[in-house]
Scaffold this active site. Structure first.
Site, mmCIF file in Angstrom:
data_model
loop_
_atom_site.group_PDB
_atom_site.id
_atom_site.type_symbol
_atom_site.label_atom_id
_atom_site.label_comp_id
_atom_site.label_asym_id
_atom_site.label_seq_id
_atom_site.Cartn_x
_atom_site.Cartn_y
_atom_site.Cartn_z
ATOM 1 N N PHE A 150 0.812 -1.222 0.000
ATOM 2 C CA PHE A 150 0.000 0.000 0.000
ATOM 3 C C PHE A 150 0.846 1.273 0.000
ATOM 4 C CE2 PHE A 150 -2.406 -3.449 1.833
ATOM 5 C CZ PHE A 150 -3.637 -3.347 1.195
ATOM 6 N N ASN A 206 -7.621 1.162 -3.659
ATOM 7 C CA ASN A 206 -7.306 2.091 -4.759
ATOM 8 C C ASN A 206 -8.566 2.524 -5.498
ATOM 9 O OD1 ASN A 206 -4.684 2.108 -4.085
ATOM 10 N ND2 ASN A 206 -3.913 1.017 -5.865
ATOM 11 N N CYS A 258 -0.510 3.399 -10.266
ATOM 12 C CA CYS A 258 -1.417 2.414 -9.658
ATOM 13 C C CYS A 258 -2.900 2.657 -9.906
ATOM 14 C CB CYS A 258 -1.160 2.340 -8.156
ATOM 15 S SG CYS A 258 0.393 1.549 -7.790
HETATM 16 N N1 LIG Z 1 4.557 1.839 -7.442
HETATM 17 C C1 LIG Z 1 3.653 1.911 -6.479
HETATM 18 O O1 LIG Z 1 3.390 2.972 -5.929
HETATM 19 C C2 LIG Z 1 2.936 0.666 -6.010
HETATM 20 C C3 LIG Z 1 2.259 0.681 -4.788
HETATM 21 C C4 LIG Z 1 1.598 -0.470 -4.363
HETATM 22 C C5 LIG Z 1 1.602 -1.609 -5.164
HETATM 23 N N2 LIG Z 1 2.262 -1.583 -6.365
HETATM 24 C C6 LIG Z 1 2.261 -2.806 -7.155
HETATM 25 O O2 LIG Z 1 3.528 -3.434 -6.967
HETATM 26 C C7 LIG Z 1 3.960 -4.081 -8.182
HETATM 27 C C8 LIG Z 1 5.315 -3.532 -8.618
HETATM 28 O O3 LIG Z 1 5.167 -2.155 -8.902
HETATM 29 P P1 LIG Z 1 6.434 -1.195 -9.135
HETATM 30 O O4 LIG Z 1 5.896 0.179 -9.279
HETATM 31 O O5 LIG Z 1 7.473 -1.479 -8.115
HETATM 32 O O6 LIG Z 1 6.928 -1.746 -10.569
HETATM 33 P P2 LIG Z 1 8.266 -1.370 -11.347
HETATM 34 O O7 LIG Z 1 7.914 -1.443 -12.778
HETATM 35 O O8 LIG Z 1 8.867 -0.125 -10.790
HETATM 36 O O9 LIG Z 1 9.266 -2.567 -10.985
HETATM 37 C C9 LIG Z 1 9.075 -3.887 -11.394
HETATM 38 C C10 LIG Z 1 10.438 -4.556 -11.489
HETATM 39 O O10 LIG Z 1 10.256 -5.939 -11.766
HETATM 40 C C11 LIG Z 1 11.319 -6.367 -12.613
HETATM 41 N N3 LIG Z 1 10.945 -7.625 -13.258
HETATM 42 C C12 LIG Z 1 10.012 -7.850 -14.221
HETATM 43 N N4 LIG Z 1 9.955 -9.150 -14.527
HETATM 44 C C13 LIG Z 1 10.862 -9.791 -13.747
HETATM 45 C C14 LIG Z 1 11.251 -11.148 -13.593
HETATM 46 N N5 LIG Z 1 10.703 -12.123 -14.302
HETATM 47 N N6 LIG Z 1 12.208 -11.431 -12.688
HETATM 48 C C15 LIG Z 1 12.777 -10.457 -11.953
HETATM 49 N N7 LIG Z 1 12.458 -9.153 -12.054
HETATM 50 C C16 LIG Z 1 11.501 -8.817 -12.938
HETATM 51 C C17 LIG Z 1 11.481 -5.201 -13.573
HETATM 52 O O11 LIG Z 1 12.741 -5.232 -14.217
HETATM 53 C C18 LIG Z 1 11.318 -4.000 -12.627
HETATM 54 O O12 LIG Z 1 12.558 -3.580 -12.091
HETATM 55 C C19 LIG Z 1 2.829 -3.837 -9.191
HETATM 56 O O13 LIG Z 1 1.945 -4.918 -9.162
HETATM 57 C C20 LIG Z 1 2.138 -2.600 -8.652
HETATM 58 O O14 LIG Z 1 0.790 -2.523 -9.051
HETATM 59 C C21 LIG Z 1 2.939 -0.491 -6.786
#
Ligand SMILES: NC(=O)c1ccc[n+]([C@@H]2O[C@H](COP(=O)([O-])OP(=O)(O)OC[C@H]3O[C@@H](n4cnc5c(N)ncnc54)[C@H](O)[C@@H]3O)[C@@H](O)[C@H]2O)c1
Length: 424
Positions: A150, A206, A258
């Site tokens: 979150f 969300n 998000c």
């Molecule tokens: N960014 C936010 O504010 C937020 C908040 C809460 C939840 N989320 C959720 O968390 C999740 C991640 O979001 P994020 O913003 O950190 O994404 P992001 O795109 O910043 O990071 C994702 C990472 O995963 C890596 N990746 C992809 N496939 C891979 C694999 N097979 N093996 C290893 N690494 C791999 C990518 O290279 C990237 O560095 C999403 O589901 C998002 O909805 C995000």
């Protein structure tokens, strides 16, 4: 506990540093070799306040490391946290390809009794697809759990260290015990539910916040046809304890990495299961229409965009981040360029450029040069630097769009601008 976090983006990198700060041995794993090299050197490849210091501190303490090698990173892990991206498909439905791929990649190296906790935002029921993917590649006993995140970009470290609640989705007592113990130091309520409820809690949070934004925009649109001012309306309704003053943001609609994707995914999920008149479908549609609708209204203030110069202040989706995913600028600027306007833009941290090189677009390094000679100034993000800026007096007609309702209309008008906020 040995913890490996798959995906070192906003969520993964912050979670890795924070779990490590609790005294655990943590490995951050990513397929992006450049990201891993940068993190190994203590450099966070995106802007997130306080993250770099914590990351360096934990690396120096010997508790946090980074790797691009699945075998090395998974073999000793008691807990594997999947935090890879879950973007939307063009239909709005969630694209699970990164989650599925990481499950297939981690499976061969899992140790007996390891927990695989899915932190990525995924729809309820998805474990029936993930379980067989892991089972296919391993003979060991493992446990799938949901651990939704979150945090908010811009305050991610603080949000993770001091969460409002920790949601654990599992029905297995041994898993609940281990994950509860892990999160005890946060001193936050533990919500222990089924994986499906945990996944629905994340989408509901969300979708609800997005609904508040959409709702107040709808009221703002009614206010502007009368002498009502949306900010006065918010003040008045907020004293009702059932409503409150918090989280009312009339503006250009919700954006960021998000809300748009999570609401679209929930809307696609509702359609898929036959709930075709669900409110979230309408919320998603209204948000998609929001910027084109307001841009048509703003255009009337300058007659038409053609040959006008528009200064954009704010390229990130909100202050204190350089994340431009689903930022208002990414929708506003293409409309302006397609209509023949010249656009000059500035942001304290974020970089943005149109997909096609366009000679009518320029990102500058100073507010002063960005707004110089503009026919319209559009403040899209409430960066403190913009709010504190002493805008110069103007003699020619200049429209000032305050899309966050954060400026004093009288003060801006006294400087010679034609002020336009949202909902008044
Ligand atoms: N960014 C936010 O504010 C937020 C908040 C809460 C939840 N989320 C959720 O968390 C999740 C991640 O979001 P994020 O913003 O950190 O994404 P992001 O795109 O910043 O990071 C994702 C990472 O995963 C890596 N990746 C992809 N496939 C891979 C694999 N097979 N093996 C290893 N690494 C791999 C990518 O290279 C990237 O560095 C999403 O589901 C998002 O909805 C995000």
């Amino acid at each position: 506990m040995n913890i490996t976090i798959i995906g070192t983006g906003f969520v993964g990198a912050v979670s890795a540093a924070v779990y490590s700060s609790l005294g655990h041995q943590v490995i951050g794993l990513d397929v992006d070799q450049m990201k891993i090299e940068s993190l190994k050197k203590g450099t966070v490849p995106f802007f997130e306040p306080n993250l770099e210091d914590l990351l360096i501190e934990q690396q120096q303490a010997g508790r946090l490391s980074f790797s691009a090698n699945y075998s090395e990173a998974i073999s000793n892990a008691d807990l594997v946290i999947v935090a890879v991206g879950t973007p939307s498909l063009p239909s709005g439905a969630v694209d699970l390809k990164y989650v599925k791929l990481s499950c297939a990649q981690l499976a061969p190296y899992l140790k007996e009794d390891a927990i695989v906790a899915i932190k990525s935002t995924v729809p309820p029921g998805v474990f029936s697809e993930l379980q067989p993917i892991i089972e296919k590649e391993t003979k060991v006993k493992f446990h799938l759990a949901a651990l939704p995140e979150f945090l908010k970009e811009g305050t991610a470290v603080d949000d993770t260290l001091h969460p409002d609640r920790v949601v654990i989705g599992s029905t297995e007592p041994s898993v609940i015990k281990k994950l509860s113990k892990l999160h005890q130091p946060f001193d936050a309520p533990l919500v222990i539910v089924t994986p499906e409820s945990a996944q629905m809690i994340k989408y509901t949070s969300n979708a609800y916040l997005a609904t508040r934004i959409t709702f107040i925009n709808q009221i703002a649109d009614l206010c502007k046809h009368t002498n009502a001012n949306i900010e006065d309306v918010i003040e008045g309704i907020g004293y009702d304890k059932r409503i409150g003053h918090h989280y009312w943001y009339p503006g250009l609609g919700y954006g960021g990495s998000c809300f748009p994707k999570d609401v679209d995914e929930l809307a696609a999920y509702a359609k898929k299961i036959g709930e075709k008149d669900n409110l979230v479908i309408t919320i998603s549609q209204l948000n998609h229409q929001r910027i084109p609708k307001l841009m048509r209204e703003f255009e009337t203030l300058v007659e038409n965009w053609k040959d006008k110069t528009v200064a954009i202040l704010g390229l990130a989706f909100k202050p204190h981040t350089n994340d431009t995913r689903e930022a208002p600028a990414g929708k506003v600027i293409p409309i302006l360029l397609e209509s023949g306007a010249t656009v000059k833009a500035y942001d304290p941290k974020a970089k943005w450029s149109p997909t096609d090189a366009n000679s009518n677009y320029q990102q500058l390094n100073l507010i002063a040069s960005t707004i110089q000679d503009a026919d319209m100034i559009m403040v899209l993000v409430e960066w403190p630097e913009f709010l504190e800026y002493e805008f110069p007096k103007v003699s020619k007609k200049t429209i000032f769009i305050d899309s966050r309702n954060r400026f004093n209309p009288e003060k801006i008008t006294r400087l010679g601008y034609t002020y336009q906020g949202i909902g008044h």
